[in-house]
Design a protein around this motif. Structure first.
Motif, PDB file in Angstrom:
ATOM      1  N   MET A  28      16.425  24.696  38.242  1.00 25.00           N
ATOM      2  CA  MET A  28      15.195  25.209  39.209  1.00 25.00           C
ATOM      3  C   MET A  28      14.732  26.339  38.836  1.00 25.00           C
ATOM      4  O   MET A  28      15.476  27.304  38.876  1.00 25.00           O
ATOM      5  CB  MET A  28      15.787  24.989  40.684  1.00 25.00           C
ATOM      6  N   ASP A  29      13.325  26.422  39.066  1.00 23.86           N
ATOM      7  CA  ASP A  29      12.930  27.647  38.880  1.00 23.86           C
ATOM      8  C   ASP A  29      12.813  28.362  40.253  1.00 23.86           C
ATOM      9  O   ASP A  29      11.652  28.314  40.905  1.00 23.86           O
ATOM     10  CB  ASP A  29      11.372  27.743  38.132  1.00 23.86           C
ATOM     11  N   ILE A  30      13.533  29.218  40.718  1.00 20.10           N
ATOM     12  CA  ILE A  30      13.741  29.644  42.074  1.00 20.10           C
ATOM     13  C   ILE A  30      12.684  30.745  42.344  1.00 20.10           C
ATOM     14  O   ILE A  30      12.287  31.036  43.457  1.00 20.10           O
ATOM     15  CB  ILE A  30      15.324  30.178  42.451  1.00 20.10           C
ATOM     16  N   ARG A  31      12.254  31.658  41.294  1.00 18.70           N
ATOM     17  CA  ARG A  31      11.092  32.554  41.489  1.00 18.70           C
ATOM     18  C   ARG A  31       9.937  31.993  41.849  1.00 18.70           C
ATOM     19  O   ARG A  31       9.001  32.131  42.713  1.00 18.70           O
ATOM     20  CB  ARG A  31      11.137  33.363  40.214  1.00 18.70           C
ATOM     21  N   LYS A  32       9.555  30.888  41.273  1.00 19.87           N
ATOM     22  CA  LYS A  32       8.369  29.923  41.250  1.00 19.87           C
ATOM     23  C   LYS A  32       8.405  29.444  42.503  1.00 19.87           C
ATOM     24  O   LYS A  32       7.406  29.263  43.646  1.00 19.87           O
ATOM     25  CB  LYS A  32       8.384  28.935  40.258  1.00 19.87           C
ATOM     26  N   LEU A  33       9.498  28.963  42.903  1.00 23.28           N
ATOM     27  CA  LEU A  33       9.922  28.285  44.311  1.00 23.28           C
ATOM     28  C   LEU A  33       9.564  29.375  45.600  1.00 23.28           C
ATOM     29  O   LEU A  33       8.830  29.107  46.566  1.00 23.28           O
ATOM     30  CB  LEU A  33      11.044  27.833  44.672  1.00 23.28           C
ATOM     31  N   LEU A  34       9.967  30.529  45.298  1.00 23.40           N
ATOM     32  CA  LEU A  34       9.975  31.653  46.212  1.00 23.40           C
ATOM     33  C   LEU A  34       8.538  32.103  46.426  1.00 23.40           C
ATOM     34  O   LEU A  34       7.963  31.944  47.563  1.00 23.40           O
ATOM     35  CB  LEU A  34      10.833  32.894  45.614  1.00 23.40           C
ATOM     36  N   ALA A  35       7.712  31.800  45.284  1.00 18.82           N
ATOM     37  CA  ALA A  35       6.506  32.395  45.180  1.00 18.82           C
ATOM     38  C   ALA A  35       5.747  31.193  46.130  1.00 18.82           C
ATOM     39  O   ALA A  35       4.611  31.836  46.867  1.00 18.82           O
ATOM     40  CB  ALA A  35       5.702  32.403  44.161  1.00 18.82           C
ATOM     41  N   ASP A  36       6.128  30.094  46.344  1.00 18.07           N
ATOM     42  CA  ASP A  36       5.209  29.115  46.980  1.00 18.07           C
ATOM     43  C   ASP A  36       5.786  29.049  48.421  1.00 18.07           C
ATOM     44  O   ASP A  36       4.987  28.156  49.155  1.00 18.07           O
ATOM     45  CB  ASP A  36       5.607  27.974  46.167  1.00 18.07           C
ATOM     46  N   MET A  37       6.782  29.645  48.952  1.00 21.88           N
ATOM     47  CA  MET A  37       7.192  29.364  50.181  1.00 21.88           C
ATOM     48  C   MET A  37       6.407  30.372  51.328  1.00 21.88           C
ATOM     49  O   MET A  37       6.156  31.444  51.026  1.00 21.88           O
ATOM     50  CB  MET A  37       8.748  29.837  50.165  1.00 21.88           C
ATOM     51  N   THR A  38       6.323  29.838  52.490  1.00 22.45           N
ATOM     52  CA  THR A  38       5.785  30.614  53.484  1.00 22.45           C
ATOM     53  C   THR A  38       6.925  31.629  53.919  1.00 22.45           C
ATOM     54  O   THR A  38       7.896  31.474  53.870  1.00 22.45           O
ATOM     55  CB  THR A  38       5.295  29.496  54.860  1.00 22.45           C
ATOM     56  N   LEU A  39       6.393  32.411  54.844  1.00 21.86           N
ATOM     57  CA  LEU A  39       7.380  33.478  55.298  1.00 21.86           C
ATOM     58  C   LEU A  39       8.278  32.730  56.316  1.00 21.86           C
ATOM     59  O   LEU A  39       9.574  33.086  56.114  1.00 21.86           O
ATOM     60  CB  LEU A  39       6.417  34.536  56.378  1.00 21.86           C
ATOM     61  N   GLU A  40       7.898  31.627  57.099  1.00 22.87           N
ATOM     62  CA  GLU A  40       8.593  30.967  58.139  1.00 22.87           C
ATOM     63  C   GLU A  40       9.626  30.251  57.208  1.00 22.87           C
ATOM     64  O   GLU A  40      10.988  30.347  57.526  1.00 22.87           O
ATOM     65  CB  GLU A  40       7.990  29.862  58.724  1.00 22.87           C
ATOM     66  N   GLU A  41       9.467  29.672  56.060  1.00 20.55           N
ATOM     67  CA  GLU A  41      10.378  29.012  55.218  1.00 20.55           C
ATOM     68  C   GLU A  41      11.487  30.182  54.713  1.00 20.55           C
ATOM     69  O   GLU A  41      12.632  29.968  54.689  1.00 20.55           O
ATOM     70  CB  GLU A  41       9.872  28.401  54.138  1.00 20.55           C
ATOM     71  N   LYS A  42      10.825  31.368  54.383  1.00 20.69           N
ATOM     72  CA  LYS A  42      11.742  32.348  53.587  1.00 20.69           C
ATOM     73  C   LYS A  42      12.870  32.777  54.979  1.00 20.69           C
ATOM     74  O   LYS A  42      13.940  32.805  54.465  1.00 20.69           O
ATOM     75  CB  LYS A  42      11.170  33.387  53.444  1.00 20.69           C
ATOM     76  N   LEU A  43      12.424  33.116  55.890  1.00 21.13           N
ATOM     77  CA  LEU A  43      13.163  33.462  57.102  1.00 21.13           C
ATOM     78  C   LEU A  43      14.003  32.330  57.557  1.00 21.13           C
ATOM     79  O   LEU A  43      15.331  32.767  57.973  1.00 21.13           O
ATOM     80  CB  LEU A  43      12.284  33.887  58.326  1.00 21.13           C
ATOM     81  N   GLY A  44      13.700  31.281  57.442  1.00 25.11           N
ATOM     82  CA  GLY A  44      14.806  30.083  57.609  1.00 25.11           C
ATOM     83  C   GLY A  44      15.880  29.881  56.652  1.00 25.11           C
ATOM     84  O   GLY A  44      16.930  30.140  57.166  1.00 25.11           O
ATOM     85  N   GLN A  45      15.671  30.434  55.381  1.00 30.40           N
ATOM     86  CA  GLN A  45      16.839  30.429  54.530  1.00 30.40           C
ATOM     87  C   GLN A  45      17.886  31.416  54.899  1.00 30.40           C
ATOM     88  O   GLN A  45      18.979  31.523  54.181  1.00 30.40           O
ATOM     89  CB  GLN A  45      16.119  30.732  52.816  1.00 30.40           C
ATOM     90  N   LEU A  46      17.148  32.443  55.575  1.00 32.85           N
ATOM     91  CA  LEU A  46      18.185  33.620  56.169  1.00 32.85           C
ATOM     92  C   LEU A  46      18.626  33.557  57.310  1.00 32.85           C
ATOM     93  O   LEU A  46      19.397  34.506  57.857  1.00 32.85           O
ATOM     94  CB  LEU A  46      17.499  34.857  56.123  1.00 32.85           C
ATOM     95  N   THR A  47      18.848  32.165  57.896  1.00 31.82           N
ATOM     96  CA  THR A  47      19.211  31.985  59.378  1.00 31.82           C
ATOM     97  C   THR A  47      20.308  30.726  59.031  1.00 31.82           C
ATOM     98  O   THR A  47      19.974  29.716  58.462  1.00 31.82           O
ATOM     99  CB  THR A  47      18.075  31.385  60.154  1.00 31.82           C
ATOM    100  N   GLN A  48      21.297  31.083  59.854  1.00 34.49           N
ATOM    101  CA  GLN A  48      22.511  29.814  59.658  1.00 34.49           C
ATOM    102  C   GLN A  48      22.794  29.594  60.918  1.00 34.49           C
ATOM    103  O   GLN A  48      23.030  30.296  61.881  1.00 34.49           O
ATOM    104  CB  GLN A  48      23.799  30.632  59.040  1.00 34.49           C
ATOM    105  N   LEU A  49      22.673  28.169  61.110  1.00 34.51           N
ATOM    106  CA  LEU A  49      22.921  27.572  62.480  1.00 34.51           C
ATOM    107  C   LEU A  49      24.046  26.597  62.750  1.00 34.51           C
ATOM    108  O   LEU A  49      24.133  25.855  61.514  1.00 34.51           O
ATOM    109  CB  LEU A  49      21.506  27.040  63.164  1.00 34.51           C
ATOM    110  N   ASN A  50      24.630  26.380  63.775  1.00 29.10           N
ATOM    111  CA  ASN A  50      25.602  25.312  63.967  1.00 29.10           C
ATOM    112  C   ASN A  50      25.026  24.013  63.593  1.00 29.10           C
ATOM    113  O   ASN A  50      23.826  23.638  63.829  1.00 29.10           O
ATOM    114  CB  ASN A  50      26.008  25.273  65.303  1.00 29.10           C
ATOM    115  N   ALA A  51      25.868  23.039  62.930  1.00 27.33           N
ATOM    116  CA  ALA A  51      25.445  21.725  62.438  1.00 27.33           C
ATOM    117  C   ALA A  51      24.895  21.193  63.937  1.00 27.33           C
ATOM    118  O   ALA A  51      24.111  20.007  63.481  1.00 27.33           O
ATOM    119  CB  ALA A  51      26.472  21.243  61.875  1.00 27.33           C
TER     120      ALA A  51
END
Ligand code: BGC
Length: 721
Positions: free
Chosen positions: A1-24
């Motif tokens: 997976m080209d994660i840099r390309k993926l990153l470039a395509d992500m919205t801020l909300e999606e990015k912040l989601g990746q930095l959030t961990q919640l209970n299942a």
């Protein structure tokens, strides 16, 4: 997976989601049963919660797959969730608590157990375990000592690295490899007064010298993640501690993996009184170097404002997101979001005979024979055995962090003995409960009757699994009055009694030690506990565990550890109470512990002799070899952990009286001798000197080798450079 390309395509909300961990639970339709409050309390909408990049607290492959499907359906870029879990000492098959594993002094065994639990966890869908816990522990009042391998930086470092190797395999590409997360960075094991979550006050010298090396050993072993601790260090919560997270971890140690906060720790900075509100908390944590926020959503909610105000940068966010995507990529989640999760494999692997055998071996090796006046091992041909006490039939012996482990899977002492001795009459009575402070012994008469009639008595005492672990500190560490009353009565009626003691910490056993002929400390031994205990008591296996944490004589000695500093006024006889005035003493108890670090008896005996050094002088170019001969002088085969300590006699700063530098575990047949050769290098002598550099200083050293930190052969050498 080209994660840099993926990153470039992500919205801020999606990015912040990746930095959030919640209970299942938040991913399930019914999220009303959340243990810390519903989604609304996090301040985000349900749909937003579904954008988060990782989760914790789910159980099993089925659960995992369902949650992964829900997440993928909501992720605009179909980024799979990372599933994390506290796989601390087993997943479904539970091996002894880490403090017990410390007593094995056995890196291979620790690695094997981590491998086994990683495998069980992987098939249940776990990608990351919040283990190993490398907090150095020297205060038995703290409930979380059970999660650590003990009080010594060298031992912890070696075993911590073994945990990491066991979980992660070579490079995470193996089907059953899971990523490890070392915690709790830093010095969480030294809370004031032994009370959980309390402040830690220590000099940077002690921090670097003693408390940090364990975490560092895991970083050197390639651990993928690290978790800052809940506590403050020098007034600053670890979650926003720039000295720890930025200067030491990122800059000095060059750690480029994921930093994940502890549970709700961002928001707890408000309670610590260093953050004004959620937004400020996010700013502090991000600027210190945290990547993932566990169980709160301050980053998700406030990062945009913080970016607009220039308080954090997009570069920081992107770097953190890349770390998360990179781990997902290396785990192969983009190709197969379920990874190893498989209900069939769960059925085949969980509690399978091979895993149970390993858990049994681990429980045997973790147990420490504290005392034995010729009572143990019991004769296997005994006719009548009495198994007495609150832990005789107790299945709650798996320990506090047993993940998917269940009490009903655990083998009790009673069933272990019955299985080993099918022809004996094995009777039992509980006597009293294990409640703290219990005074009543309802079954006293029955206990007396059974012990009077028995050929051998197994007295099962100690501390219940939920009386240690997170949030479970204790100010008294003695057995309850009821347990002592029961012990006194039983021992009075039968001298052929051995106490089997369960505990998640070193308990204060001073009173019991005075009356009972034998004591076997089995910690919380896990699934196979009862079988291991039976094998040890009846001589099928020879005990070999050595204490990785000092057992205090009295609570008031805590914190107590072998590697303490000299004082200007040491007592001459630390094992007695009276000593002339103005010495570093107590008026009412000895200075020495009840059982020292490294202590542990066997059914055989060992002789140590011929401590020989390769030279009188050591230099950077010429490491020193230290040889010793160990002989099994008894009549049984056994395992012995040979321990090497040093003492730096004069240095620019005060040095500990003893420091463990190496150990070797031998297996010796009766009469067999083995030569052990240790090598000391310049690095082994190095410490943080008065000018702050990490270096070895020239001068005289003592070197000690022996079976524990008290009975040691000694020699001296000089270090020149
Ligand atoms: C503990 C951590 C654990 C986390 C997630 C916290 O309360 O301090 O050790 O990994 O919860 O369960």
């Amino acid at each position: 997976m080209d994660i840099r390309k993926l990153l470039a395509d992500m919205t801020l909300e999606e990015k912040l989601g990746q930095l959030t961990q919640l209970n299942a639970i938040f991913f399930k339709k019914d999220n009303t049963v959340d243990i810390t409050g519903p989604v609304s309390r996090l301040g985000i909408a349900e749909e937003e919660a579904l954008l988060s990049g990782s989760t914790l607290n789910f159980i099993g492959a089925k659960d995992m797959k369902e949650i992964q499907d829900i997440a993928l359906a909501h992720q605009p870029h179909k980024i799979p969730l990372l599933f994390m879990q506290d796989v601390i000492h087993g997943y479904r098959t539970i091996y002894p608590i880490p403090l017990g594993m410390g007593c094995t002094f056995d890196e291979e065994l620790v690695e094997e157990c981590a491998r086994m639990s990683g495998k069980e966890a992987a098939v249940s869908g776990v990608h990351v375990t919040f283990s190993p816990m490398l907090d150095l522990v020297r205060d038995a009042r703290w409930g979380r000592v059970m999660e650590s391998t003990g009080e010594d930086p060298h031992l912890n470092g070696r075993l911590g690295a073994a945990f990491v190797r066991g979980y992660q395999g070579d490079d995470l590409t193996g089907k059953y490899d899971i990523a490890a997360c070392v915690k709790h960075f830093a010095a969480y094991g030294a809370p004031e007064a032994g009370r959980d979550y309390n402040a830690v006050e220590m000099s940077e010298h002690t921090l670097r010298e003693t408390y940090l090396p364990g975490y560092r050993a895991c970083i050197d072993a390639g651990v993928e993640m690290i978790m800052p601790s809940f506590n403050t260090v020098g007034g600053v919560p670890s979650t926003c501690n720039r000295l720890l997270l930025d200067r030491i971890l990122r800059k000095e140690w060059q750690f480029d993996g994921i930093v994940i906060s502890d549970y709700n720790a961002y928001r707890e900075m408000i309670k610590h009184g260093v953050a004004e509100d959620d937004k400020h908390a996010a700013e502090l944590a991000i600027n210190a170097g945290c990547d993932i926020e566990m169980m709160s959503a301050t980053t998700y909610l406030h990062a945009k404002e913080l970016l607009d105000e220039g308080k954090i940068t997009m570069e920081q966010i992107d770097r953190a997101v890349l770390r998360v995507l990179d781990l997902k990529d290396r785990l192969g989640l983009f190709e197969n979001p379920y990874r190893a999760a498989s209900e069939d494999e769960e059925k085949a692997l969980h509690l399978c005979p091979a895993h149970r055998d390993l858990a049994c071996r681990a429980a045997e090796e973790a147990s420490v024979l504290l005392k034995n006046e010729g009572v143990l091992p019991f004769d296997k041909s005994v006719r009548k055995v009495a198994v007495i006490g609150p832990f005789a039939k107790e299945q709650g012996i798996k320990g506090f962090w047993a993940c998917a482990g269940r009490d009903e899977d655990c083998v009790t002492v009673l069933s272990g003995i019955r299985a080993l001795l099918p022809d004996a009459e094995v009777a039992t009575v509980r006597g009293c409960s294990w409640e703290l402070g219990e005074t009543e012994v309802p079954d006293l008469e029955e206990a007396i009757e059974l012990s009077s009639e028995a050929d051998a008595v197994v007295l099962c005492l100690g501390e219940y699994q939920q009386h240690t672990g997170e949030g479970n500190s204790r100010a008294t560490l003695t057995l309850s009055p009821a347990q002592m009353k029961l012990a006194e009565a039983v021992i009075k009626h039968n001298k052929n009694t051995a106490a089997v003691i369960f505990g998640g910490r070193p308990l204060v056993l001073t009173d019991l030690a005075q009356i009972v002929p034998a004591m076997l400390y089995v910690w919380q031994p896990g699934t196979e506990g009862g079988n291991a205990v039976a094998n040890l008591l009846f001589g099928e296996v020879n005990p070999s565990g050595k204490l990785s944490m000092t057992f205090p004589y009295a609570e008031g000695q805590c914190p107590i550890y072998y590697s303490h500093m000299h004082t200007g006024r040491p007592v001459k006889r630390p094992k007695t109470v009276y000593e002339g005035g103005y010495s570093s003493r107590y008026l009412d108890v000895p200075v020495a512990p009840l059982y020292a670090f490294g202590h542990g008896l066997s059914y055989t005996t060992y002789a140590y002799d011929q401590l020989i050094l390769s030279d009188e002088v050591m230099t950077p170019a010429a490491p020193l070899e230290i040889g010793v001969t160990v002989t099994n002088t008894g009549t049984r085969a056994g395992k012995e952990t040979v321990q090497l300590y040093i003492r730096d006699k004069v240095a620019s700063v005060a040095r500990p009286v003893l420091e463990l530098k190496d150990f070797a575990k031998l297996e010796l047949a009766p009469g067999e001798s083995a030569a052990v050769i240790f090598t000391l290098t310049e690095e082994d002598l190095a410490f943080h000197t008065a000018d702050g550099t990490f270096a070895a200083e020239r001068g005289e050293f003592e070197v000690f080798v022996g079976p524990n930190s008290e009975e040691l052969l000694q020699a001296t050498f000089r270090f020149e450079k």
